[in-house]
Structures are given as structure tokens and as C-alpha cells.
Design a protein around this motif. Sequence first.
Motif, PDB file in Angstrom:
ATOM      1  N   PRO A  28      85.006  -4.933 -48.765  1.00 47.92           N
ATOM      2  CA  PRO A  28      86.265  -5.268 -49.429  1.00 47.92           C
ATOM      3  C   PRO A  28      86.720  -4.113 -50.321  1.00 47.92           C
ATOM      4  O   PRO A  28      85.913  -3.582 -51.084  1.00 47.92           O
ATOM      5  CB  PRO A  28      85.900  -6.489 -50.274  1.00 47.92           C
ATOM      6  N   ARG A 227      79.693 -12.806 -52.115  1.00 54.69           N
ATOM      7  CA  ARG A 227      79.255 -11.450 -52.496  1.00 54.69           C
ATOM      8  C   ARG A 227      78.609 -11.467 -53.870  1.00 54.69           C
ATOM      9  O   ARG A 227      79.163 -12.035 -54.815  1.00 54.69           O
ATOM     10  CB  ARG A 227      80.443 -10.482 -52.487  1.00 54.69           C
ATOM     11  N   THR A 307      77.060   3.326 -50.250  1.00 50.41           N
ATOM     12  CA  THR A 307      76.859   4.741 -49.854  1.00 50.41           C
ATOM     13  C   THR A 307      76.244   4.912 -48.464  1.00 50.41           C
ATOM     14  O   THR A 307      75.424   5.799 -48.261  1.00 50.41           O
ATOM     15  CB  THR A 307      76.027   5.539 -50.895  1.00 50.41           C
ATOM     16  N   ARG A 309      76.855   6.477 -45.228  1.00 48.88           N
ATOM     17  CA  ARG A 309      77.797   7.575 -44.991  1.00 48.88           C
ATOM     18  C   ARG A 309      77.671   8.245 -43.619  1.00 48.88           C
ATOM     19  O   ARG A 309      78.321   9.237 -43.361  1.00 48.88           O
ATOM     20  CB  ARG A 309      77.583   8.679 -46.053  1.00 48.88           C
ATOM     21  N   VAL A 328      83.893   3.621 -48.347  1.00 48.69           N
ATOM     22  CA  VAL A 328      84.448   4.978 -48.279  1.00 48.69           C
ATOM     23  C   VAL A 328      84.529   5.471 -46.831  1.00 48.69           C
ATOM     24  O   VAL A 328      85.522   6.084 -46.424  1.00 48.69           O
ATOM     25  CB  VAL A 328      83.601   5.938 -49.159  1.00 48.69           C
TER      26      VAL A 328
END
Length: 384
Positions: A28, A227, A307, A309, A328
Motif C-alpha cells: 500500500p 496490516r 526493502t 529490491r 519502492v
Amino acid sequence: MQEKYAPLFEPIELKHGGRLRNRFGMCPMVVFAADPATGNPTEEDIKYFERRSKFADLLLTGAITVQENIQGHPKQLALYNDDAIEAYSKLAAAMKSNGSKAIGQIQHPGREGAYGCYVTGKAYAPSAIEFPFLQYKVTELTEDEVWQVVKDFGLAAQRLLKAGFDGVEIHGANHYLIQQFFSSYSNQREDYWGGSFEKRMNFAIEVTKEVLKAARAENPDAIVGYRISPEEIHGEMVGYDLDDSLKLIDKLLEQDLDFLDLSSAAGGNFGKDAYKAMPQKGDYTEPASLVIKNFVAVRVPVVVSGTIRSANEALDALKYGDVASMGVAALSDPDFKEKILADKEDTIHMNVKGHTDDLELPSGLVEVYTAGIGLPQVEGLVEK
Ligand SMILES: Cc1cc2nc3c(=O)[nH]c(=O)nc-3n(C[C@H](O)[C@H](O)[C@H](O)COP(=O)(O)O)c2cc1C
């Protein structure tokens, strides 16, 4: 695709709403594109999600506030009346356009309602404490007002289902109202909603009950997730620890939830490997996410985030949870999953510089990053 990535493409069955076709999730994220007057999704929200409709099978909206004028941020989504259902139905359709599940995250920011406070002069919290990190005073919710918030969570869930969403996620993480009620630091009440550990769980439990009731009345197959931030520890300040979280999770899972989503990067913990960070307190020898996954056992799928990635980190994350969820990475490369499938994972972008035209990032998101508020870094988003 390289064979080693096959676990990321194994389907997983949910108790309601069918199966996820893969183990990718999209975290989210508030993207600052909503209509500033109403909080309704706009064309920018729709384009942003159309572009990300293949990113993951579990697609989450950013936090949608369940009452009017309580937003934490300008242009945050809000849903508090039936007039909004049409606008939300366009968003649901965009999210589902490639067969993914559209999940709306529902939230009350509580004391973090900075933008609502700017508009109305008020931000609400379990207790009227002077928080050293806030530039405004907060107003304590009355008992009746707390019950109203509980009802409004249910109404927002019902409206999202009417709009065609597959389900909702209750935002019990990241220091917003539900977490504030659970925290011994933020909740100093002496009524049904506080005064003991048991009572500090009541708000999370009542919201979950109400949302499940409202959502399943609208659609018996509605997906409902929760969550949670595994711990609330900032130096000397301990709102709750992992032991406390496990007790709350146990209570929540007595109800008919479909997934548990762990928010492991918050409060400045945006460093590497947040999805497998060790607990800050207690005698644990394993990461918080793994402790929770083992504790939950097979009751519901556990979504891990923080994180992640790269393709290898997404794969690694499946040791700690059942779904690997990314924020991200969804901003910087909507084709993350497709690139793994096409054996091109080495071309995944983790830097948006030079290809932003292709990303459909809302202008408000870029503005917020340019203003430098404390969000996880998105490399290349702000010209240096
Ligand atoms: C722009 C932005 C907005 C966010 N908004 C929310 C939100 O609305 N609700 C939420 O639970 N977390 C929010 N988060 C946190 C993410 O869901 C996620 O937990 C965090 O970014 C760590 O994952 P990542 O490292 O893959 O980005 C936000 C993060 C970003 C970058």
C-alpha cells in the motif's frame, strides 16, 4: 524464466476470494493523486494502477481514510459517502484489468492526521498526550466517537466492495490510529478502549469484527487482511514488543481473516533487509517476520515487505512469508515480475532516473519527494 524463481509463481489459495496466481504483492502506498476536495481517486490514480496491474497478484491501494477531513497528507484517498463509489469503481477496474486482486487499504491516521488538522484545526487520538514530534495538539476521541470510527471502517469496506474491489486491508500498522490504541505509549485511556493490555487490543478487534461483518454482508467472498507493524520500539520508548504483537495476532486470527501483512519498514527502518530484520527486544534468534510466520503457521498466508529490491530478494523473502510485497520497486519498475518471467531480471530498474515518462508516477508523489518528507528513498525521483 530461470528455474530458481519458480516458487515466486506458485499459486496460493485464500480462504475467501479464490487464489493468488503468484507470490508477488504491491505494498500500500499513498501516491498523492486523489481529488483534494473529495478524496476520490482521479485519472492519475487510474493510470498509475493500470501501469502496475501486472506487478503483482495482490495489489493494494494506498491508505484510504474512512472519515472526511482526517487525512495525514494532502491528496490522500478518502471514502466516507456513497457518492464516491463510482470513482472507486474505476480504480477497481484498473487494478483488476489483468486479473489481479484489488484490495483497498482502509485507515484512520489518528494523531498523524496532519493535513486534516491543517484543514479543520483538529487531529484525533486515543489520548490527548503532548507528542514531542507533533507541531499540533491532539484531541482525545470520546467513547462514542471511537464507536463511530469502528462503524466507519465497516462502511468504507462495504463501499469498496460495492465499487468492485475484491477486498480490503485494515491498516493496523505504521503508528496510525489502530496501532495508537494498541500502544501503551499512545493509549492512556481508562475505559473499554484502554487501561490494560487486554483493553488496548479492543479497538483492533472491534474494527476487524465490524469490517468482516460489513464486507462479507456485501460479498460473502470478500478478502479481508490486516496490516501490522511487528514492534513499536524507538529507543527507550516501547509502545509494544513482538511478544505483544503475537498475542494480538492470535486474537485477530480467531476471526475469519484471509491474510496478515507485515509492515517491517517504518519509523525510519528503511535500511537493507528490513523484511528479515531481527526483533529489537526479547530473546529471539530469528527475524521478526519468521517468528510471526511460524506462529501463524498455516492459519493464513503472511505477506512480508520492507526493502525487497531485486528478484533474488523477492525469492529470499519467501523464506520469511508467503507473499513478497514491494513498494519502492513497484514505483521504479512496474515490469519487475514480467522481467523475471522473460529471463530479464538483470534489467529491473531500481532507479527511476531517465525513464520516468514510462512510469505514470502522479505529479503529487514527485512533489512530496521533492519536499523531502520521510518516505523510503526512490532513487532518481528528485533531481539533485
Ligand atoms: C510513497 C509511499 C507511500 C506509502 N504509503 C503507505 C500507506 O498508505 N500504507 C502503508 O501501510 N504503508 C505505506 N508505505 C509503506 C510501504 O507500504 C512499505 O511498507 C515500505 O515502503 C517498505 O517497502 P519497500 O521497501 O518495498 O518500499 C508507503 C511507502 C511509500 C514509499
